[in-house]
Design a protein around this motif. Sequence first.
Motif, PDB file in Angstrom:
ATOM      1  N   PHE A  13       1.535  -1.041  -0.047  1.00  0.00           N
ATOM      2  CA  PHE A  13      -0.295  -0.028   0.251  1.00  0.00           C
ATOM      3  C   PHE A  13       0.530   1.385   0.106  1.00  0.00           C
ATOM      4  O   PHE A  13       0.650   2.193  -0.806  1.00  0.00           O
ATOM      5  CB  PHE A  13      -0.836  -0.074   0.809  1.00  0.00           C
ATOM      6  N   ALA A  14       1.936   1.559   0.835  1.00  0.00           N
ATOM      7  CA  ALA A  14       2.871   2.560   0.890  1.00  0.00           C
ATOM      8  C   ALA A  14       3.171   2.622  -0.116  1.00  0.00           C
ATOM      9  O   ALA A  14       4.002   4.019  -1.011  1.00  0.00           O
ATOM     10  CB  ALA A  14       3.529   2.434   2.015  1.00  0.00           C
ATOM     11  N   ALA A  15       4.252   1.698  -1.132  1.00  0.00           N
ATOM     12  CA  ALA A  15       4.706   1.590  -1.996  1.00  0.00           C
ATOM     13  C   ALA A  15       4.139   1.806  -3.477  1.00  0.00           C
ATOM     14  O   ALA A  15       4.849   2.965  -4.099  1.00  0.00           O
ATOM     15  CB  ALA A  15       5.803   0.509  -2.956  1.00  0.00           C
ATOM     16  N   GLY A  16       2.607   1.642  -3.519  1.00  0.00           N
ATOM     17  CA  GLY A  16       2.061   1.952  -4.216  1.00  0.00           C
ATOM     18  C   GLY A  16       1.238   3.619  -4.285  1.00  0.00           C
ATOM     19  O   GLY A  16       1.236   3.755  -5.447  1.00  0.00           O
ATOM     20  N   LEU A  17       0.966   4.079  -3.147  1.00  0.00           N
ATOM     21  CA  LEU A  17       0.971   5.092  -3.061  1.00  0.00           C
ATOM     22  C   LEU A  17       2.111   6.165  -3.062  1.00  0.00           C
ATOM     23  O   LEU A  17       2.156   6.924  -3.832  1.00  0.00           O
ATOM     24  CB  LEU A  17       0.614   5.851  -1.377  1.00  0.00           C
ATOM     25  N   LEU A  18       3.464   5.582  -2.781  1.00  0.00           N
ATOM     26  CA  LEU A  18       4.310   5.972  -2.982  1.00  0.00           C
ATOM     27  C   LEU A  18       4.238   6.553  -4.533  1.00  0.00           C
ATOM     28  O   LEU A  18       5.067   7.923  -5.186  1.00  0.00           O
ATOM     29  CB  LEU A  18       5.389   5.833  -2.548  1.00  0.00           C
ATOM     30  N   TYR A  19       4.938   5.369  -5.449  1.00  0.00           N
ATOM     31  CA  TYR A  19       4.653   5.053  -7.060  1.00  0.00           C
ATOM     32  C   TYR A  19       3.216   6.617  -7.186  1.00  0.00           C
ATOM     33  O   TYR A  19       3.774   6.985  -8.298  1.00  0.00           O
ATOM     34  CB  TYR A  19       4.250   3.946  -7.724  1.00  0.00           C
ATOM     35  N   MET A  20       2.324   6.537  -7.343  1.00  0.00           N
ATOM     36  CA  MET A  20       1.599   7.443  -7.677  1.00  0.00           C
ATOM     37  C   MET A  20       1.576   8.832  -6.683  1.00  0.00           C
ATOM     38  O   MET A  20       1.259   9.658  -8.419  1.00  0.00           O
ATOM     39  CB  MET A  20      -0.094   7.157  -6.545  1.00  0.00           C
ATOM     40  N   ILE A  57       1.430   2.270 -12.367  1.00  0.00           N
ATOM     41  CA  ILE A  57       2.041   0.772 -11.515  1.00  0.00           C
ATOM     42  C   ILE A  57       1.329   0.847 -10.054  1.00  0.00           C
ATOM     43  O   ILE A  57       1.411  -0.154  -9.122  1.00  0.00           O
ATOM     44  CB  ILE A  57       3.513   1.196 -11.683  1.00  0.00           C
ATOM     45  N   GLY A  58       1.284   2.219  -9.124  1.00  0.00           N
ATOM     46  CA  GLY A  58       1.505   2.888  -8.554  1.00  0.00           C
ATOM     47  C   GLY A  58      -0.390   2.109  -7.977  1.00  0.00           C
ATOM     48  O   GLY A  58      -0.773   1.510  -6.823  1.00  0.00           O
ATOM     49  N   VAL A  59      -0.972   2.429  -9.042  1.00  0.00           N
ATOM     50  CA  VAL A  59      -3.214   1.912  -8.855  1.00  0.00           C
ATOM     51  C   VAL A  59      -2.449   0.199  -8.463  1.00  0.00           C
ATOM     52  O   VAL A  59      -3.457  -0.142  -7.521  1.00  0.00           O
ATOM     53  CB  VAL A  59      -3.383   2.824  -9.667  1.00  0.00           C
ATOM     54  N   ILE A  60      -1.733   0.113  -9.808  1.00  0.00           N
ATOM     55  CA  ILE A  60      -1.843  -1.342  -9.720  1.00  0.00           C
ATOM     56  C   ILE A  60      -1.103  -1.965  -8.062  1.00  0.00           C
ATOM     57  O   ILE A  60      -2.046  -2.934  -7.817  1.00  0.00           O
ATOM     58  CB  ILE A  60      -0.960  -2.030 -10.868  1.00  0.00           C
ATOM     59  N   GLN A  64      -4.007  -4.630  -5.104  1.00  0.00           N
ATOM     60  CA  GLN A  64      -3.302  -5.907  -4.561  1.00  0.00           C
ATOM     61  C   GLN A  64      -2.781  -5.367  -3.728  1.00  0.00           C
ATOM     62  O   GLN A  64      -2.945  -6.674  -2.811  1.00  0.00           O
ATOM     63  CB  GLN A  64      -1.608  -5.543  -5.844  1.00  0.00           C
ATOM     64  N   SER A  65      -2.175  -4.877  -2.739  1.00  0.00           N
ATOM     65  CA  SER A  65      -2.176  -4.828  -1.324  1.00  0.00           C
ATOM     66  C   SER A  65      -3.645  -4.754  -0.455  1.00  0.00           C
ATOM     67  O   SER A  65      -3.194  -5.262   0.484  1.00  0.00           O
ATOM     68  CB  SER A  65      -1.518  -3.713  -0.495  1.00  0.00           C
ATOM     69  N   LEU A  66      -4.560  -4.377  -1.311  1.00  0.00           N
ATOM     70  CA  LEU A  66      -6.114  -4.271  -0.627  1.00  0.00           C
ATOM     71  C   LEU A  66      -6.543  -5.871  -1.108  1.00  0.00           C
ATOM     72  O   LEU A  66      -8.095  -6.298  -0.457  1.00  0.00           O
ATOM     73  CB  LEU A  66      -6.785  -3.590  -1.492  1.00  0.00           C
ATOM     74  N   ARG A  67      -6.278  -7.068  -2.021  1.00  0.00           N
ATOM     75  CA  ARG A  67      -6.534  -8.393  -2.307  1.00  0.00           C
ATOM     76  C   ARG A  67      -6.983  -9.128  -0.967  1.00  0.00           C
ATOM     77  O   ARG A  67      -6.343  -9.029  -0.182  1.00  0.00           O
ATOM     78  CB  ARG A  67      -5.741  -9.003  -3.331  1.00  0.00           C
ATOM     79  N   ILE A  68      -7.818 -10.064  -1.111  1.00  0.00           N
ATOM     80  CA  ILE A  68      -7.677 -10.696   0.026  1.00  0.00           C
ATOM     81  C   ILE A  68      -6.676 -12.151   0.547  1.00  0.00           C
ATOM     82  O   ILE A  68      -5.694 -12.415   1.134  1.00  0.00           O
ATOM     83  CB  ILE A  68      -8.849 -11.924   0.056  1.00  0.00           C
ATOM     84  N   SER A  69      -6.034 -12.444  -0.536  1.00  0.00           N
ATOM     85  CA  SER A  69      -4.987 -13.107  -0.902  1.00  0.00           C
ATOM     86  C   SER A  69      -3.155 -13.003  -0.593  1.00  0.00           C
ATOM     87  O   SER A  69      -2.937 -13.002  -0.981  1.00  0.00           O
ATOM     88  CB  SER A  69      -4.946 -13.876  -2.065  1.00  0.00           C
ATOM     89  N   ALA A  70      -3.461 -11.307  -0.609  1.00  0.00           N
ATOM     90  CA  ALA A  70      -1.907 -10.577  -0.057  1.00  0.00           C
ATOM     91  C   ALA A  70      -1.829 -10.930   0.669  1.00  0.00           C
ATOM     92  O   ALA A  70      -1.981 -11.224   1.799  1.00  0.00           O
ATOM     93  CB  ALA A  70      -2.874  -9.019  -0.494  1.00  0.00           C
ATOM     94  N   GLU A  71      -0.609 -11.058   0.452  1.00  0.00           N
ATOM     95  CA  GLU A  71       0.196 -11.291   2.098  1.00  0.00           C
ATOM     96  C   GLU A  71       0.585 -10.598   2.945  1.00  0.00           C
ATOM     97  O   GLU A  71       0.558  -8.833   2.622  1.00  0.00           O
ATOM     98  CB  GLU A  71       1.431 -11.842   1.897  1.00  0.00           C
ATOM     99  N   ARG A  72      -0.633 -10.763   4.123  1.00  0.00           N
ATOM    100  CA  ARG A  72       0.151  -9.553   5.254  1.00  0.00           C
ATOM    101  C   ARG A  72       1.110  -9.654   5.265  1.00  0.00           C
ATOM    102  O   ARG A  72       2.179 -10.729   5.821  1.00  0.00           O
ATOM    103  CB  ARG A  72      -0.848 -10.760   6.367  1.00  0.00           C
ATOM    104  N   ASP A  73       1.726  -8.282   6.096  1.00  0.00           N
ATOM    105  CA  ASP A  73       2.339  -7.659   6.341  1.00  0.00           C
ATOM    106  C   ASP A  73       2.372  -6.268   7.060  1.00  0.00           C
ATOM    107  O   ASP A  73       1.024  -5.595   6.145  1.00  0.00           O
ATOM    108  CB  ASP A  73       4.070  -7.506   5.227  1.00  0.00           C
ATOM    109  N   THR A  74       3.406  -5.861   7.648  1.00  0.00           N
ATOM    110  CA  THR A  74       3.746  -4.179   8.080  1.00  0.00           C
ATOM    111  C   THR A  74       4.447  -4.103   7.922  1.00  0.00           C
ATOM    112  O   THR A  74       5.783  -4.348   7.425  1.00  0.00           O
ATOM    113  CB  THR A  74       2.934  -4.565   9.972  1.00  0.00           C
ATOM    114  N   ILE A  75       4.246  -2.293   8.369  1.00  0.00           N
ATOM    115  CA  ILE A  75       5.797  -1.871   7.763  1.00  0.00           C
ATOM    116  C   ILE A  75       6.713  -1.717   8.859  1.00  0.00           C
ATOM    117  O   ILE A  75       6.501  -0.819   9.942  1.00  0.00           O
ATOM    118  CB  ILE A  75       5.011  -0.379   7.590  1.00  0.00           C
ATOM    119  N   PRO A  76       7.839  -1.761   9.075  1.00  0.00           N
ATOM    120  CA  PRO A  76       8.596  -2.047  10.525  1.00  0.00           C
ATOM    121  C   PRO A  76       8.911  -0.444  10.725  1.00  0.00           C
ATOM    122  O   PRO A  76       9.189   0.373   9.789  1.00  0.00           O
ATOM    123  CB  PRO A  76       9.369  -3.310   9.982  1.00  0.00           C
ATOM    124  N   HIS A  77       9.234  -0.578  12.052  1.00  0.00           N
ATOM    125  CA  HIS A  77       9.902   1.180  12.639  1.00  0.00           C
ATOM    126  C   HIS A  77      10.827   1.348  11.052  1.00  0.00           C
ATOM    127  O   HIS A  77      11.963   0.433  10.911  1.00  0.00           O
ATOM    128  CB  HIS A  77       9.822   1.082  13.751  1.00  0.00           C
TER     129      HIS A  77
END
Length: 156
Positions: A13-20, A57-60, A64-77
Motif C-alpha cells: 500500500f505504501a509503495a503504491g501510494l509513493l509511486y502514485m 503501476i502505483g495504482v496496480i 493488489q495490497s487490498l486483495r484478500i490473497s495479498a500476503e499480510r505484512d506490516t511496515i517495520p519501524h
Amino acid sequence: MRRSLKIRSQKGFAAGLLYMVVGASVSYVSTGYTMGTAARMGPGYFPFWLGIILAVIGVIVLLQSLRISAERDTIPHLDMRTTVWVLGSVVLFGLLLRPLGLALSLVLMVILASMASHEFGWKGAVLNALLLLSISLGAFIYGLNLQLPVWPSFIE
C-alpha cells in the motif's frame, strides 16, 4: 454480507501510494515544458508519460495490497542507525566528489552504506564498490563522457 476494504499488505500500500505521488508529481512538473508529439517529442513528452506509467503501476500495486490473497505484512519501524549510515554515506559522497574524485568517493560511499546492513562483510562491500565503480566509469566517464573528476584533485 457487506465487504470492507482492508489493507492486507502495508508495504504494498505504501509503495503504491509513493509511486502514485511521484508519478503524478513528475507528470505535473513536466507539463511546464514543451510536450510536442510522438513524432517530434519535446522535453516534457518523455517525463510526462513516464510519470503516468509510474502512477498507473502505483495504482496496480496499491490495489493488489487490498486483495484478500495479498500476503499480510506490516511496515517495520524506522531504524535510525540504518538511515543515518545510508543517508550519511550519500551526503558524504556528494561532498567528497570534487576533492577526492569519483573513484575514492564512490568506494567510500559503498563501504559506509554497507555498514548499515546487519550482514555487513568487508569482502562483499569492497567487491560491490569495485563493481559499481567499474560500471560508473564505463557508463558516465567513458560512455557519456561526463566531466567528473575520477581521481583526487591532488593527483590529477
